[in-house]
Design an enzyme around this catalytic site. Structure first.
Site, short mmCIF file in Angstrom:
data_model
loop_
_atom_site.label_atom_id
_atom_site.label_comp_id
_atom_site.label_asym_id
_atom_site.label_seq_id
_atom_site.Cartn_x
_atom_site.Cartn_y
_atom_site.Cartn_z
N HIS A 49 71.88 17.39 50.50
CA HIS A 49 72.03 17.98 49.16
C HIS A 49 71.80 16.91 48.11
O HIS A 49 71.60 15.74 48.44
CB HIS A 49 73.39 18.68 49.02
N HIS B 24 73.58 15.52 45.60
CA HIS B 24 74.57 14.64 44.94
C HIS B 24 74.17 13.17 45.06
O HIS B 24 73.63 12.75 46.09
CB HIS B 24 75.97 14.88 45.54
N ASP C 187 75.60 10.42 45.75
CA ASP C 187 76.02 9.62 46.91
C ASP C 187 75.28 10.02 48.19
O ASP C 187 75.57 9.48 49.26
CB ASP C 187 77.55 9.70 47.11
N HIS C 188 74.33 10.95 48.08
CA HIS C 188 73.53 11.34 49.25
C HIS C 188 72.04 11.08 49.07
O HIS C 188 71.29 11.13 50.04
CB HIS C 188 73.80 12.82 49.59
N HIS D 212 79.37 24.03 48.89
CA HIS D 212 79.57 22.75 48.19
C HIS D 212 78.55 22.64 47.06
O HIS D 212 78.89 22.38 45.91
CB HIS D 212 79.43 21.62 49.20
N ASP E 236 78.18 17.36 53.21
CA ASP E 236 79.49 17.65 52.61
C ASP E 236 79.88 19.11 52.82
O ASP E 236 80.66 19.67 52.04
CB ASP E 236 79.48 17.32 51.10
N HIS F 52 81.11 11.84 54.95
CA HIS F 52 82.15 10.92 54.47
C HIS F 52 83.18 10.60 55.54
O HIS F 52 83.46 11.43 56.42
CB HIS F 52 82.90 11.53 53.28
FE FE Z 1 79.33 13.38 49.11
ZN ZN Z 2 78.41 16.19 47.79
#
Ligand code: FE
Ligand code: ZN
Length: 239
Positions: free
Chosen positions: A54, A56, A58-59, A112, A131, A169
């Site tokens: 996805h 985001h 942090d990905h 999410h 996530d 995570h």
């Molecule tokens: Fe994340």
């Molecule tokens: Zn995420």
């Protein structure tokens, strides 16, 4: 194929799926480029594909630099074409993505985010759940509805029990406290938590989990219907 876990940022995991015969790899969700470059350069492995679950930050944080350094091809969900940086290949739900020796089925798992996908490497019996599903937890619902998230988890639950779960995570220990609060007599959960503590105390990731473990211990997968799932998700948001 083997999977190498690359810890990134504070508690993210990026994963390399490595084809040792060809010295080639895919990365799943590169949060940042440096730890991935360090690993690959050191081992002389070429990064062929960047797979995103996805959009985001942090990905996808490493997409741009990794693509530049390795000339990798960026792969993501077609409906997220405008928010996955540098995307080259547009995937659809239920599609089999195949490139060199890598083969995965794409499972659209909204909840999410609306465009979240999981990569099921069915021949290797493992899935990258981003996530959507965490060990002993599930992702927060940001863009979808509770019912979408529930249905997304149902899709994962339908896979073979021995499927290994690689999530986005290291939240497992913190998630375990919530599971234990609402499922205090679950012996399998208690055993999983004690194994987990050993791993973490020795500096190892809690990942991978297995679908079997999650079905037995993850309170979100144990929820009997959508209503009880939704209630748990709301409780967790305020836990
Ligand atoms: Fe994340
Ligand atoms: Zn995420």
């Amino acid at each position: 194929m083997r999977v190498e876990i690359i810890p990134c940022l504070k508690d993210n995991y990026s994963y390399l799926i490595i084809d040792d015969k060809n010295n080639s790899a895919c990365v799943i969700d590169p949060s940042e480029d440096k730890p991935i470059v360090d690993y690959l350069k050191n081992k002389n492995i070429n990064l062929k594909y960047i797979l995103n679950t996805h959009h985001h930050p942090d990905h996808i944080g490493g997409n741009k630099n990794l693509k530049k350094i390795f000339k990798s091809v960026v792969v993501g969900f077609k409906e997220d074409y405008n928010r996955i940086p540098e995307i080259d290949i547009f995937l659809k739900d239920n599609q089999i993505w195949r490139a060199e020796n890598f083969i995965a089925k794409i499972i659209h798992t909204p909840g999410h985010t609306s465009g979240h996908i999981c990569y099921h490497f069915f021949e290797d019996q493992l899935i990258f759940t981003g996530d959507t599903l965490f060990s002993l937890g599930c992702g927060r619902i940001f863009e979808g509805t509770h019912s979408q998230m529930y249905e997304s988890l149902e899709k994962i639950k339908a896979l073979p029990e021995k499927t290994k779960i690689y999530c986005g995570h290291e939240y497992t220990f913190s998630n375990s406290k919530f599971c234990l609060k609402y499922d205090p007599t679950n012996k399998k959960l208690i055993k999983k938590i004690s194994d987990l503590k050993k791993k973490i105390d020795n500096g190892f990731p809690s990942i991978p989990s297995t679908l079997k473990d999650e079905m037995e211990c993850n309170i979100f997968l144990k929820a009997k219907d959508q209503k009880s799932f939704s209630k748990l998700r709301d409780l967790k948001d305020n836990f």
